[in-house]
Design a protein around this motif. Sequence first.
Motif, PDB file in Angstrom:
ATOM      1  N   VAL A  26      36.189  24.011  49.805  1.00 15.24           N
ATOM      2  CA  VAL A  26      35.620  25.366  49.900  1.00 15.24           C
ATOM      3  C   VAL A  26      35.211  25.868  48.521  1.00 15.24           C
ATOM      4  CG1 VAL A  26      36.079  27.761  50.537  1.00 15.24           C
ATOM      5  CG2 VAL A  26      36.907  25.888  51.979  1.00 15.24           C
ATOM      6  N   ARG A  27      34.005  26.403  48.463  1.00 15.20           N
ATOM      7  CA  ARG A  27      33.445  26.920  47.215  1.00 15.20           C
ATOM      8  C   ARG A  27      33.634  28.437  47.106  1.00 15.20           C
ATOM      9  NH1 ARG A  27      28.172  28.606  45.588  1.00 15.20           N
ATOM     10  NH2 ARG A  27      27.699  28.064  43.408  1.00 15.20           N
ATOM     11  N   ARG A  28      33.105  29.164  48.063  1.00 17.41           N
ATOM     12  CA  ARG A  28      33.209  30.626  48.066  1.00 17.41           C
ATOM     13  C   ARG A  28      33.454  31.114  49.480  1.00 17.41           C
ATOM     14  NH1 ARG A  28      27.595  32.105  45.123  1.00 17.41           N
ATOM     15  NH2 ARG A  28      26.932  30.601  46.701  1.00 17.41           N
ATOM     16  N   PHE A  30      32.324  34.361  51.748  1.00 20.73           N
ATOM     17  CA  PHE A  30      31.582  35.595  51.974  1.00 20.73           C
ATOM     18  C   PHE A  30      32.098  36.248  53.254  1.00 20.73           C
ATOM     19  CE2 PHE A  30      28.575  32.813  49.739  1.00 20.73           C
ATOM     20  CZ  PHE A  30      28.134  33.641  48.714  1.00 20.73           C
ATOM     21  N   CYS A  56      33.378  39.583  49.070  1.00 16.63           N
ATOM     22  CA  CYS A  56      33.882  38.220  48.908  1.00 16.63           C
ATOM     23  C   CYS A  56      35.398  38.209  48.788  1.00 16.63           C
ATOM     24  CB  CYS A  56      33.278  37.570  47.661  1.00 16.63           C
ATOM     25  SG  CYS A  56      31.501  37.284  47.762  1.00 16.63           S
ATOM     26  N   ALA A  59      38.443  31.840  47.051  1.00 18.71           N
ATOM     27  CA  ALA A  59      38.665  30.675  47.910  1.00 18.71           C
ATOM     28  C   ALA A  59      40.141  30.339  48.044  1.00 18.71           C
ATOM     29  CB  ALA A  59      37.888  29.469  47.367  1.00 18.71           C
ATOM     30  N   GLY A  91      23.081  23.742  51.468  1.00 16.58           N
ATOM     31  CA  GLY A  91      22.742  24.984  50.790  1.00 16.58           C
ATOM     32  C   GLY A  91      21.258  25.291  50.795  1.00 16.58           C
ATOM     33  N   SER A 185      21.303  34.261  51.749  1.00 14.35           N
ATOM     34  CA  SER A 185      20.504  33.343  50.936  1.00 14.35           C
ATOM     35  C   SER A 185      19.306  34.022  50.283  1.00 14.35           C
ATOM     36  CB  SER A 185      20.028  32.161  51.789  1.00 14.35           C
ATOM     37  OG  SER A 185      19.077  32.570  52.749  1.00 14.35           O
ATOM     38  N   LEU A 190      23.123  29.961  48.771  1.00 13.61           N
ATOM     39  CA  LEU A 190      24.219  29.431  49.564  1.00 13.61           C
ATOM     40  C   LEU A 190      24.371  27.954  49.239  1.00 13.61           C
ATOM     41  CD1 LEU A 190      23.880  30.937  53.150  1.00 13.61           C
ATOM     42  CD2 LEU A 190      25.881  31.076  51.665  1.00 13.61           C
ATOM     43  N   CYS A 191      25.625  27.488  49.174  1.00 16.52           N
ATOM     44  CA  CYS A 191      25.878  26.105  48.815  1.00 16.52           C
ATOM     45  C   CYS A 191      26.811  25.450  49.819  1.00 16.52           C
ATOM     46  CB  CYS A 191      26.507  26.020  47.418  1.00 16.52           C
ATOM     47  SG  CYS A 191      25.416  26.582  46.104  1.00 16.52           S
ATOM     48  N   ASP A 194      30.500  26.698  51.165  1.00 13.44           N
ATOM     49  CA  ASP A 194      30.686  28.138  51.351  1.00 13.44           C
ATOM     50  C   ASP A 194      31.150  28.427  52.780  1.00 13.44           C
ATOM     51  OD1 ASP A 194      29.887  28.719  48.767  1.00 13.44           O
ATOM     52  OD2 ASP A 194      27.804  29.128  49.320  1.00 13.44           O
TER      53      ASP A 194
END
Length: 229
Positions: A26-28, A30, A56, A59, A91, A185, A190-191, A194
């Motif tokens: 997991v990156r971020r 939202f 946010c 993570a 992403g 986005s 977005l990656c 996420d």
Amino acid sequence: MSDVYILPPPPRPAVKIESDDRLFAVRRIFCVGRNYADHAREMGHDPDREHPFFFCKPADALVADGSTIPYPPQTKDLQHEVELVVAIGQGGTDIAREHALEHVFGYGVGIDFTRRDLQQEAKDKKRPWDWGKGFDNSAPCSALRKTAGHPESGRIALMVNGQIRQEGDLTQMIWPVADVIAFISASMRLCAGDLIYTGTPAGVGPVSRGDVLAAEIAGVGSLTITIAK
């Protein structure tokens, strides 16, 4: 490694994947605010008059299914919010709504825990919500179910100690998943990795020490979290 970092790097947050021994790194995280009309109204807002807005969580606030977590400090009003979680597998920026679902890896069941008293104090003072939303253990998430189709409808519910607190349907979302991906986005990239918590139906309320929370979304999965005594 010691030549690169002055301290050991922290563990990478990750979520389990159904029927797969690998993890989803997991990156971020939202989160969409007030994305169900009935919840917007119970919080004193008009759902027909605002575009989606986002906040946010870190993570490392993730909590796995079956966990027992401590009641957080500095609050007397910890509240539950059951949510559909979207895991991004591809992403992009300025993703068109009609192509947005192509970027989804899978879905899960999440709880957006909120220190409601701290959030309300921040609102009253026109300050950011971070202390009310982004604290330790505030983002439980079930194992992800890889997409074989996109859940556009289905029961979403949460029980506390066996009693229904929240119950709705994914069709009640003001902004469906494709719209949410397009909105995010358009503002930032977005990656892969996420997660997006997509909002909660009405019925949010307080939990206490010793409570057992059971959340479920039809066709997606289930999640159980216990608040330590």
